[in-house]
Design a protein around this motif. Structure first.
Motif, mmCIF file in Angstrom:
data_model
loop_
_atom_site.group_PDB
_atom_site.id
_atom_site.type_symbol
_atom_site.label_atom_id
_atom_site.label_comp_id
_atom_site.label_asym_id
_atom_site.label_seq_id
_atom_site.Cartn_x
_atom_site.Cartn_y
_atom_site.Cartn_z
ATOM 1 N N GLU A 1 0.873 -1.100 0.082
ATOM 2 C CA GLU A 1 -0.069 0.106 -0.072
ATOM 3 C C GLU A 1 1.022 1.288 -0.076
ATOM 4 O OE1 GLU A 1 -3.052 -0.623 3.259
ATOM 5 O OE2 GLU A 1 -1.590 -2.250 3.411
ATOM 6 N N ALA A 2 2.154 1.105 0.526
ATOM 7 C CA ALA A 2 3.015 2.463 0.537
ATOM 8 C C ALA A 2 4.495 1.942 0.408
ATOM 9 C CB ALA A 2 2.807 2.940 1.928
ATOM 10 N N LEU A 3 5.114 2.949 -0.106
ATOM 11 C CA LEU A 3 6.550 2.768 -0.236
ATOM 12 C C LEU A 3 7.414 3.609 0.689
ATOM 13 C CD1 LEU A 3 9.064 1.449 -2.321
ATOM 14 C CD2 LEU A 3 8.840 3.448 -3.413
ATOM 15 N N ALA A 4 8.257 2.976 1.521
ATOM 16 C CA ALA A 4 9.102 3.684 2.397
ATOM 17 C C ALA A 4 10.493 3.960 2.003
ATOM 18 C CB ALA A 4 9.310 3.024 3.777
ATOM 19 N N THR A 5 11.012 5.234 1.899
ATOM 20 C CA THR A 5 12.470 5.416 1.172
ATOM 21 C C THR A 5 13.398 5.792 2.466
ATOM 22 O OG1 THR A 5 11.875 7.721 0.958
ATOM 23 C CG2 THR A 5 11.335 6.154 -0.845
ATOM 24 N N ALA A 6 14.393 5.742 2.202
ATOM 25 C CA ALA A 6 15.399 6.208 3.348
ATOM 26 C C ALA A 6 16.100 7.667 3.386
ATOM 27 C CB ALA A 6 16.617 5.176 3.227
ATOM 28 N N HIS A 7 15.158 8.547 2.649
ATOM 29 C CA HIS A 7 15.569 9.995 2.990
ATOM 30 C C HIS A 7 15.829 10.277 4.364
ATOM 31 C CE1 HIS A 7 13.608 9.879 -1.311
ATOM 32 N NE2 HIS A 7 14.584 10.596 -1.555
ATOM 33 N N HIS A 8 16.717 11.126 4.395
ATOM 34 C CA HIS A 8 17.294 11.381 5.841
ATOM 35 C C HIS A 8 17.598 12.888 6.166
ATOM 36 C CE1 HIS A 8 21.347 11.852 4.241
ATOM 37 N NE2 HIS A 8 21.008 10.473 3.837
ATOM 38 N N LEU A 9 17.944 13.507 7.366
ATOM 39 C CA LEU A 9 18.259 14.766 7.607
ATOM 40 C C LEU A 9 19.158 15.392 6.575
ATOM 41 C CD1 LEU A 9 17.484 16.556 10.162
ATOM 42 C CD2 LEU A 9 19.878 15.914 10.803
ATOM 43 N N GLY A 10 20.195 14.964 5.916
ATOM 44 C CA GLY A 10 20.910 15.321 5.264
ATOM 45 C C GLY A 10 20.277 15.807 3.906
ATOM 46 N N ASP A 11 19.611 14.666 3.269
ATOM 47 C CA ASP A 11 18.687 14.698 2.095
ATOM 48 C C ASP A 11 17.983 15.981 2.355
ATOM 49 O OD1 ASP A 11 19.935 12.576 1.087
ATOM 50 O OD2 ASP A 11 18.482 11.088 2.134
ATOM 51 N N GLN A 12 17.150 16.131 3.205
ATOM 52 C CA GLN A 12 16.121 17.235 3.458
ATOM 53 C C GLN A 12 16.942 18.360 3.659
ATOM 54 O OE1 GLN A 12 13.223 17.884 3.301
ATOM 55 N NE2 GLN A 12 12.024 17.755 5.102
ATOM 56 N N ALA A 13 18.021 18.635 4.113
ATOM 57 C CA ALA A 13 18.933 19.932 4.133
ATOM 58 C C ALA A 13 19.059 20.239 2.686
ATOM 59 C CB ALA A 13 19.730 19.808 4.967
ATOM 60 N N GLU A 14 19.759 19.152 2.034
ATOM 61 C CA GLU A 14 20.260 19.558 0.721
ATOM 62 C C GLU A 14 19.061 19.982 -0.026
ATOM 63 O OE1 GLU A 14 23.224 15.795 0.993
ATOM 64 O OE2 GLU A 14 21.658 15.653 -0.605
ATOM 65 N N THR A 15 17.914 19.496 -0.044
ATOM 66 C CA THR A 15 16.786 19.950 -0.756
ATOM 67 C C THR A 15 16.081 21.175 -0.439
ATOM 68 O OG1 THR A 15 15.902 17.550 -1.014
ATOM 69 C CG2 THR A 15 14.163 19.256 -1.151
ATOM 70 N N VAL A 16 16.473 21.791 0.968
ATOM 71 C CA VAL A 16 15.984 23.006 1.330
ATOM 72 C C VAL A 16 16.813 23.981 0.540
ATOM 73 C CG1 VAL A 16 15.572 24.661 2.909
ATOM 74 C CG2 VAL A 16 14.774 22.316 3.224
ATOM 75 N N MET A 17 18.091 23.719 0.703
ATOM 76 C CA MET A 17 18.858 24.812 0.275
ATOM 77 C C MET A 17 18.910 24.889 -1.211
ATOM 78 S SD MET A 17 20.069 25.777 2.940
ATOM 79 C CE MET A 17 21.499 26.883 2.294
ATOM 80 N N MET A 18 18.890 23.750 -2.074
ATOM 81 C CA MET A 18 18.662 23.812 -3.502
ATOM 82 C C MET A 18 17.437 24.556 -3.945
ATOM 83 S SD MET A 18 19.565 19.587 -4.296
ATOM 84 C CE MET A 18 18.777 20.045 -6.073
#
Length: 337
Positions: free
Chosen positions: A118-135
């Protein structure tokens, strides 16, 4: 955060509302840690078969087949069902990364439907989130983008859950090391031709100035809260909008001018998307400039597939003439971004 501090039951509790969950596992340290946490969570719940591992060979690197085999072996050793998928066919000459991501999600989504996940879990983490926001900040995004990645979202019918968004990636790597596993090393993760890699390499310098990943993601959370409030205000402001013609809308210039600028900008942006249909939206700055013009005089312009006519009293937004007929729906599922 040390690996010993990773509580699988607490971290993966958001997944307990689903009967069966897919795990996107590339073979890198982060996704292997997700696999290990899922195995622990499954054992704690006493619910075998809850998680299914999906790993994809994009046929872009010769090492990928061995990486898929490694993931399948790790999953089998922990009694987790797993499927290796292959992206076949010709590859694009440009935009390979985006095309590979789209293909990966399409392949996994199709397999999940077969398996009843029913759902897909991914391993996006704190660093990925920070990179996304800065981009996104560098690209001039508004609050909608600065809130970063959502923990729970739906893309083309595929529900994606990111339960590790607040987890330090070093804790995930430590967990993998403690298990004696050697993660796959994708050379693209060090290729500075990719913007995300350049931001990843910049984060330690920002952290030295006090802007570490935790502070960036705290900002993203606050931006998300502000975004929700702004969205609610813009929805209330839709009461000021009147339908005209079959597809157009109008709003009184005076009513729009009395709204806070951020609310007026969000309302106009939403109207442009609704009226313009499936047009790729312009950046926020283009809509901000339009809203400023709407308060300065009469004019006629086009934006996002719409004709905007600002009269002395009324502002009208209609589809461009060539776009008045809604496009026929494709029977094919669109590529994910």
């Amino acid at each position: 955060m040390a690996a010993a501090g990773l509580d699988a039951q607490a971290l993966l509790a958001p997944l307990e509302r689903f009967t069966k969950v897919g795990l996107a596992v590339s073979g890198g340290a982060d996704s292997l840690a997700l696999l290990l946490l899922a195995q622990r969570h499954e054992a704690a719940l006493g619910h075998p078969g809850r998680y299914t591992v999906y790993t994809v060979d994009h046929r872009l690197r010769p090492e990928a087949a061995d990486e898929v085999a490694m993931v399948l072996a790790v999953a089998a050793a922990r009694r987790l069902p797993a499927r290796g998928l292959v992206w076949t066919g010709p590859k694009p000459a440009t935009g390979v990364s985006a095309a590979a991501r789209a293909a990966r999600y399409e392949l996994i989504h199709a397999a999940m439907r077969e398996d009843g996940c029913e759902a897909l879990a991914t391993a996006h983490h704190l660093g990925d989130q920070a990179e996304t926001v800065m981009m996104r900040m560098a690209h001039g995004s508004g609050l909608e983008g600065l809130r970063g990645m959502d923990r729970d979202t739906v893309i083309d019918g595929l529900r994606i859950v990111r339960p590790l968004l607040h987890v330090d990636p070093e804790a995930l790597r430590a967990l993998v090391r403690d298990e004696g596993l050697v993660p796959a090393a994708d050379p693209s993760n060090a290729d500075t031709d990719y913007e995300r890699v350049r931001w990843r390499q910049m984060l330690p310098q920002l952290a030295a100035l006090g802007l570490d990943a935790q502070r960036i993601t705290t900002f993203a959370r606050r931006a998300g809260e502000a975004e929700a409030a702004l969205t609610a205000e813009a929805e209330r402001a839709r009461a000021l909008v009147t339908p005209i013609d079959p597809l157009g809308v109008s709003v009184l210039r005076r009513d729009l001018s009395l709204l806070p600028k951020a609310v007026a900008t969000r309302l106009v942006s939403k109207l442009l998307r609704d009226v313009g249909g499936a047009q790729r939206p312009h950046g926020l700055s283009a809509v901000e400039r339009l809203v400023e013009r709407l308060g300065q005089g009469t004019f006629r312009t086009t934006l996002n597939g719409c004709v905007v006519s600002a009269g002395p009293v009324t502002i009208r937004i209609r589809p461009e003439p060539a776009r008045r007929s809604p496009p026929r729906r494709s029977t094919k599922e669109p590529l994910r971004s």
